[in-house]
Every structure is written in structure tokens, then in C-alpha cells.
Enzyme design. Structure first.
Site, PDB file in Angstrom:
ATOM      1  N   ASP A  43       3.811   0.828 -10.318  1.00 52.03           N
ATOM      2  CA  ASP A  43       4.529   0.578  -9.062  1.00 52.03           C
ATOM      3  C   ASP A  43       4.449   1.831  -8.197  1.00 52.03           C
ATOM      4  O   ASP A  43       4.486   2.945  -8.709  1.00 52.03           O
ATOM      5  CB  ASP A  43       6.003   0.239  -9.352  1.00 52.03           C
ATOM      6  CG  ASP A  43       6.609  -0.635  -8.267  1.00 52.03           C
ATOM      7  OD1 ASP A  43       6.937  -1.797  -8.557  1.00 52.03           O
ATOM      8  OD2 ASP A  43       6.737  -0.158  -7.128  1.00 52.03           O
ATOM      9  N   THR A 111      -2.750  -3.233   0.733  1.00 52.36           N
ATOM     10  CA  THR A 111      -2.218  -3.537  -0.606  1.00 52.36           C
ATOM     11  C   THR A 111      -2.734  -4.890  -1.073  1.00 52.36           C
ATOM     12  O   THR A 111      -3.171  -5.045  -2.221  1.00 52.36           O
ATOM     13  CB  THR A 111      -0.669  -3.532  -0.576  1.00 52.36           C
ATOM     14  OG1 THR A 111      -0.247  -2.268  -0.106  1.00 52.36           O
ATOM     15  CG2 THR A 111      -0.084  -3.799  -1.956  1.00 52.36           C
ATOM     16  N   TYR A 164       0.954  -9.932   5.993  1.00 53.33           N
ATOM     17  CA  TYR A 164       1.278 -10.449   4.651  1.00 53.33           C
ATOM     18  C   TYR A 164       0.578 -11.784   4.419  1.00 53.33           C
ATOM     19  O   TYR A 164      -0.123 -11.962   3.420  1.00 53.33           O
ATOM     20  CB  TYR A 164       2.796 -10.613   4.543  1.00 53.33           C
ATOM     21  CG  TYR A 164       3.289 -11.024   3.179  1.00 53.33           C
ATOM     22  CD1 TYR A 164       3.347 -10.103   2.132  1.00 53.33           C
ATOM     23  CD2 TYR A 164       3.728 -12.325   2.938  1.00 53.33           C
ATOM     24  CE1 TYR A 164       3.830 -10.484   0.881  1.00 53.33           C
ATOM     25  CE2 TYR A 164       4.213 -12.703   1.686  1.00 53.33           C
ATOM     26  CZ  TYR A 164       4.255 -11.782   0.666  1.00 53.33           C
ATOM     27  OH  TYR A 164       4.725 -12.152  -0.581  1.00 53.33           O
ATOM     28  N   LYS A 168      -2.498 -12.171   1.896  1.00 53.16           N
ATOM     29  CA  LYS A 168      -2.394 -12.989   0.676  1.00 53.16           C
ATOM     30  C   LYS A 168      -3.448 -14.096   0.666  1.00 53.16           C
ATOM     31  O   LYS A 168      -3.948 -14.476  -0.389  1.00 53.16           O
ATOM     32  CB  LYS A 168      -0.988 -13.583   0.571  1.00 53.16           C
ATOM     33  CG  LYS A 168       0.090 -12.563   0.227  1.00 53.16           C
ATOM     34  CD  LYS A 168       0.052 -12.192  -1.255  1.00 53.16           C
ATOM     35  CE  LYS A 168       1.212 -11.314  -1.658  1.00 53.16           C
ATOM     36  NZ  LYS A 168       1.222 -11.000  -3.096  1.00 53.16           N
TER      37      LYS A 168
END
Ligand code: UDP
Length: 345
Positions: A43, A111, A164, A168
Site C-alpha cells: 500500500d 495507478t 477513475y 478502470k
């Protein structure tokens, strides 16, 4: 000797959980430790918290172990401070709360993409199964209801949620391309709104906001008219769905919806929380955020047939458990504050 053999040689299955100190990740780590896995939790601690893993890191009583490694999945695993060996890999690394993922949108996209790439490479090298935490956000502002996996979504590529949602979506593509090109065993779940203990009180999510506001007697914030709907799944049910998905034969990849098909409006949710807390907080209206989906509810037929899974914990029961956890957090926070006051007096 490759990763799988080395890990099996030690007689223990090894799971790597990226995003392991986050809300969902910590619950998953706990379950994996209970199942006898040796767990490496990665993390960046941007929104994850080490306290979410407390009690797990030193749980050697039954020979179970969890190791925490601070690592941002956008960084390569070459030269990492740990042995990147795993039988099974979980990618849950990404801030999921709109206020957090929108605070650093470029990093959110990185990310989603670079994280997926790095973890897919790692899974490929280890010949490991890999799980992708995808999201109901891939459906955007849905034009069909409830949402089936075959629905391709209506997503803004330029709005504030796009970092996001599109991140995704692209991660799903990377997973399927890795399978086609390299034969990696992938499992993709589209996770709908999930709640439970370990949510951050400052996460900005509707469940955590409304519970904390109700417990503190503060005004409860309703965005827009509060008629928008969500379908809330208790975290233990969700973890069970993930575990079931990972046990499916290699031919089953998903994407599969994991969520609770009981749909409620934000106003109904606020009323339930008021009733369950006994709070006298009043409701206040705030502007509706841009691109906030108006309706969302999963069709979970695929999960029912392929995983034999459906949620078991009704909303009121899940809310009761979550309220109890937040109430305990509030109580220890207040006790600490009183101690500081006493020390300063
Ligand atoms: N919401 C709200 N009050 C809050 C926080 C959120 O009314 O204090 C609304 C938000 O606009 C959205 C819904 O609740 O329509 C769910 O928001 P959340 O951020 O929990 O999940 P997501 O929008 O990512 O599904």
C-alpha cells in the site's frame, strides 16, 4: 525454480494484495490470513491505513503471517524491497472515493494503468492468478437498469470522474489483453458500492459521512434532492464474492458484477441511519456533484449462477455493525481528546 514452485516449496500459499491497507484490502487480507495464506500487503498509504491491519501483522499463533510493504504500484517491482513472489495476486490499489481520486486525477489514472501493468507482469512471471477490482463506475451514467455485465456503459471521457472510470475501464482491457497475449489467469469483478468497518470517516462516501454526522449530531449532507440511488453491499459479503470468484475454473474470467441488488435512494439511506442511531441530526441539501450517476443497481444473475454467490447481510444489519464500529472509533477519539485536555490542564 519459478515463483509458484518456490512458494509451494515452503508449503504455504502466498497472496499479494495491492491496496492491502485500504478499506476493502484490509478485509480481504484478514480473510486470506484466516484461510492460511501467507500475505504480503502492499500500500502507498495515501488513503490506506496501517491501523486497518493491526493484529494481523503479528498473528503468528497459527503460523499465519502478514507482511506489510509500503509500495506504490505505479513503481516497478524490479529492485523492490521484498520478494515479489505470489501464487495469487489481488489488485485493489486505487483510491475509490470521489474526493480522493479527484484530488490527484493524473495519479489516479497512472495507478489504474501502470498499477495494472506492473501487477500483470508480476502475475505473468509467477504464473499466478490475478484479481482486478473493477467497478460499477465502468457503467457511468447507465441507460439500462439494473446493470448487466454485457452493458458497455455511458462514461464521460473528460469529466471529473473520468480519471477513475476510464482508468478502470482501460485496466479491464489490459487484463483481457494480457490473457490473450500471455495466457495470464485473470478474474475481474465489477464492485458496486460497499460499506462496513474500516471505512475512513473523512472518505466523503455517503455511508461514512451520514453515519459520522448522525453520531456527532451534525447536519447530514444530502447531495441534490437525494433521489439518486445506490445499492449497498456489506463488506463481508463482498469479500466472500471475491473468494468465490478466485476459486472458479481458469475459463471463467468475468467481468462479473459483485454487489447487493437492493436499491435505495440516498434519502432512504439517511432515514435508516437516523432510525438506527436515534440521532436528531437534520438533513441539509448540498449541490449534486458533476457526473454523479442517478441510478445504480447490479444485476447479479451471473454471480449467482457462476459463483453460487449472493449477499446475505441485509442493509439494516450491515448498517448496525458499521454504526457500532464508527461509534467505537468516536468513543476512543473522545477519550483521547479528554486525556490531552487533562494533561494540558
Ligand atoms: N452523497 C450524499 N451525501 C454525502 C456523500 C455522498 O448525498 O455526504 C451522494 C453522492 O452524491 C452519490 C451517493 O451519495 O449520489 C453515493 O456517493 P458515494 O461517494 O458514497 O459513492 P459513489 O458516488 O462513488 O457511488
Amino acid at each position: 525454480m519459478d515463483g509458484v514452485e518456490r512458494s509451494k516449496h515452503k508449503g504455504r500459499r502466498r497472496a499479494l494484495v495491492a491496496g492491502g491497507a485500504g478499506f476493502l484490502g484490509a478485509h480481504l487480507c484478514r480473510r486470506l490470513v484466516e484461510e492460511g495464506y501467507e500475505v504480503v500487503a502492499l500500500d502507498s498509504l495515501v488513503t490506506g491505513r496501517l491501523t486497518n491491519l493491526s493484529g494481523l501483522m503479528d498473528d503468528t499463533a497459527n503460523g499465519h503471517r502478514l507482511r506489510f510493504v509500503r509500495h506504490d504500484v505505479t513503481e516497478s517491482f524490479d529492485g523492490a524491497s521484498f520478494d515479489p513472489i505470489a501464487d495469487i495476486v489481488f489488485n485493489l490499489a486505487c483510491c475509490a472515493s470521489p474526493i480522493h481520486y479527484q484530488a490527484q486525477p493524473v495519479h489516479t489514472l497512472k495507478t489504474c494503468l501502470e498499477g495494472a501493468l506492473n501487477l500483470l507482469q508480476l502475475a505473468h512471471r509467477n504464473r499466478a492468478r490475478i484479481f482486478q477490482a473493477s467497478t460499477s463506475e465502468v457503467y457511468g451514467e447507465p441507460e439500462t437498469h439494473p446493470q448487466k455485465e454485457a452493458y458497455r456503459g455511458a462514461v464521460s471521457t473528460t469529466g471529473p470522474r473520468a480519471c477513475y472510470d476510464e482508468g478502470k475501464r482501460c485496466a479491464e482491457t489490459l487484463f483481457f489483453d494480457y490473457r490473450r497475449e500471455h495466457g495470464v489467469q485473470i478474474k475481474v469483478a465489477r464492485i458496486f458500492n460497499t460499506y462496513g468497518p474500516f471505512m475512513r470517516e473523512d472518505d466523503g462516501r455517503v455511508v461514512s459521512n451520514l453515519i459520522v454526522q448522525a453520531l456527532r449530531g451534525e447536519p447530514m449532507t444530502i447531495y441534490g434532492e437525494g433521489r439518486q440511488t445506490r445499492s449497498f453491499c456489506y463488506v463481508d459479503d463482498l469479500v466472500q464474492g471475491i473468494m468465490r470468484l478466485m476459486e472458479t475454473p481458469p475459463g471463467f474470467t468475468g467481468p462479473v458484477n459483485l454487489g447487493n441488488p437492493v436499491e435505495v435512494t440516498v434519502l432512504e439511506l439517511a432515514e435508516r441511519i437516523l432510525a438506527l442511531t436515534g440521532s436528531h441530526s437534520r438533513l441539509v441539501r448540498k449541490p449534486m456533484p458533476t457526473d454523479d450517476p442517478t441510478r445504480r443497481c447490479p444485476d447479479i444473475s451471473l454471480a449467482r449462477t457462476q459463483l453460487g454467490w449472493e449477499p446475505r447481510i441485509p442493509l439494516d444489519e450491515g448498517l448496525r455493525r458499521t454504526i457500532a464500529w464508527f461509534a467505537a472509533q468516536e468513543a476512543s477519539r473522545n477519550a483521547r481528546a479528554m486525556e490531552v485536555d487533562r494533561d494540558c490542564a
